[in-house]
Design an enzyme around this catalytic site. Structure first.
Site, PDB file in Angstrom:
ATOM      1  N   GLY A 172      55.015  38.065  44.699  1.00 50.32           N
ATOM      2  CA  GLY A 172      54.384  39.346  44.419  1.00 50.32           C
ATOM      3  C   GLY A 172      54.772  40.411  45.427  1.00 50.32           C
ATOM      4  N   ARG A 230      43.477  57.180  41.446  1.00 47.17           N
ATOM      5  CA  ARG A 230      44.879  56.751  41.381  1.00 47.17           C
ATOM      6  C   ARG A 230      45.753  57.987  41.160  1.00 47.17           C
ATOM      7  NH1 ARG A 230      46.089  52.055  43.123  1.00 47.17           N
ATOM      8  NH2 ARG A 230      44.866  50.898  41.571  1.00 47.17           N
ATOM      9  N   ARG A 277      35.467  38.396  51.148  1.00 49.80           N
ATOM     10  CA  ARG A 277      35.248  39.484  52.112  1.00 49.80           C
ATOM     11  C   ARG A 277      33.798  39.666  52.528  1.00 49.80           C
ATOM     12  NH1 ARG A 277      39.199  43.726  49.008  1.00 49.80           N
ATOM     13  NH2 ARG A 277      41.187  42.852  49.736  1.00 49.80           N
ATOM     14  N   SER A 325      57.620  31.067  39.215  1.00 43.63           N
ATOM     15  CA  SER A 325      58.540  31.410  40.304  1.00 43.63           C
ATOM     16  C   SER A 325      59.045  30.197  41.070  1.00 43.63           C
ATOM     17  CB  SER A 325      57.848  32.370  41.282  1.00 43.63           C
ATOM     18  OG  SER A 325      57.509  33.580  40.645  1.00 43.63           O
ATOM     19  N   GLY A 384      49.014  50.100  44.845  1.00 44.60           N
ATOM     20  CA  GLY A 384      47.743  49.389  44.877  1.00 44.60           C
ATOM     21  C   GLY A 384      47.564  48.463  43.687  1.00 44.60           C
ATOM     22  N   CYS A 439      42.649  47.644  51.090  1.00 45.64           N
ATOM     23  CA  CYS A 439      43.642  48.526  51.711  1.00 45.64           C
ATOM     24  C   CYS A 439      43.056  49.885  52.110  1.00 45.64           C
ATOM     25  CB  CYS A 439      44.830  48.727  50.777  1.00 45.64           C
ATOM     26  SG  CYS A 439      44.376  49.179  49.082  1.00 45.64           S
ATOM     27  N   HIS A 475      48.774  55.177  50.551  1.00 37.91           N
ATOM     28  CA  HIS A 475      47.512  55.795  50.137  1.00 37.91           C
ATOM     29  C   HIS A 475      47.164  56.956  51.062  1.00 37.91           C
ATOM     30  CE1 HIS A 475      47.059  52.647  47.351  1.00 37.91           C
ATOM     31  NE2 HIS A 475      46.088  51.940  47.894  1.00 37.91           N
TER      32      HIS A 475
END
Length: 338
Positions: free
Chosen positions: A10, A233, A98, A38, A159, A128, A240
């Protein structure tokens, strides 16, 4: 040390390889994992060829010191025990862990020591947008406690991963040919447009992305700060941007804040309005630091400041932050060969 990357195919997985190639972290053994699609592909790193392996349950992580994981929350949840059961430290880039109390959420410039206490062997990499914001906020917090933050984000296609960047590029090319742009990854056409939604809406009409900025900022900074975000976005490929308003407990001079930014680890001050010097995503892509500028008093709020903040979403907002966590742990003797 022995290192594994999960989700190496990725956008963030590829960035892990680029960041590790730039850093001085000594790697004795490298294992690369991805999905069945992959598996078997070859990747060259530091002049040596590696074969991507399919992620599966078993003992593949035995003797691994640190695993950088960026394959999505469902994969992180399913494979966390497999990755950590032999003692590997899992640094996870998804949102899966998180806000769990027994998992530290770490930005090394702000709360590196939190990474030393990890009961489950897992350290979470923040969102991020949160990462770049708290790196900047921490400089101000050292001068005076921040009571509240309002932030509007301008988030690049990166993102949404490699597919998001490709879709923006394909849409611009299609429009230039007079064709109808194809919309798959985003809710609407992103080219020449702004989409005021990132992730899904909750019952309070805030998106998950916006609530991440609220909860994660408080956890990382060990603070009661109030955070209100609007996440948008924008048709930028990478990096960003954020417009940030803060209210502090005591008034701060702009000179003191500028000096704090200059001294803050991981921050670069670009703030000279007379010469039109300020950070822009076009020039920040692939850079390590968080850049700040447009610093000024907030005319609407006593003890208020406002500034502009730009950071590379894939680099500091994901891969670099995780690698910096590993570097800190290695320097502390908390991972790696003794």
């Amino acid at each position: 040390m022995n290192v594994a990357i999960v989700g190496v195919s990725g956008a963030v997985g590829q960035e892990f390889l680029r960041v590790l190639s730039e850093r001085s972290l000594k790697i004795d053994r490298l294992e690369l994992f991805a999905s069945e699609r992959s598996a078997g592909k070859k990747i060259t790193f530091r002049g040596k060829e590696y074969t991507i392996r399919q992620l599966q349950h078993g003992d593949d992580f035995k003797d691994i010191d640190v695993a950088f994981v960026s394959a999505g929350g469902s994969v992180s949840l399913e494979y966390a025990e497999t990755i950590t059961k032999h003692g590997a430290v899992m640094i996870d880039n998804s949102s899966a862990f998180r806000m769990q109390e027994d998992v530290p959420l770490v930005v090394p410039e702000v709360n590196a020591a939190d990474a030393l206490v990890r009961p489950r062997g897992i350290i979470a990499n923040p969102n991020c947008t949160t990462i770049q914001m708290v790196v900047a906020l921490n400089a101000i917090e050292r001068l005076s406690h921040i009571r509240r933050v309002h932030v509007a984000t301008y988030q690049a296609a990166s993102g949404a991963g490699a597919r998001g960047m490709a879709e923006l590029d394909d849409q611009i090319k299609a429009i230039s040919r007079g064709e109808e742009p194809e919309v798959k990854k985003f809710a609407y056409q992103l080219a020449y447009n702004l989409i005021p939604q990132i992730d899904v809406f909750g019952d309070d009409d805030y998106t998950k992305e916006e609530l991440k900025m609220y909860h994660e900022t408080r956890k990382i900074m060990h603070s009661d700060v109030q955070v209100s975000a609007t996440c948008v976005r924008v048709p930028v490929t990478r990096a960003h941007s954020e417009a940030i308003w803060v209210e502090t407990e005591k008034p701060l001079s702009l000179d003191d804040v500028r000096e704090a930014f200059r001294k803050a680890p991981g921050v670069v001050l670009q703030d000279d309005p007379s010469d039109q010097v300020y950070p822009m995503p076009l020039f920040i892509a692939e850079k390590d630091p968080v850049y700040v500028g447009r610093l000024r008093k907030d005319l609407a709020t006593p003890n208020g400041l406002t500034f502009w903040c730009v950071g590379d979403q894939i680099k500091k907002g994901a891969a670099l932050n995780a690698v910096q966590i590993a570097e800190y742990l290695a320097a502390q003797g908390s991972i790696g060969k003794k």
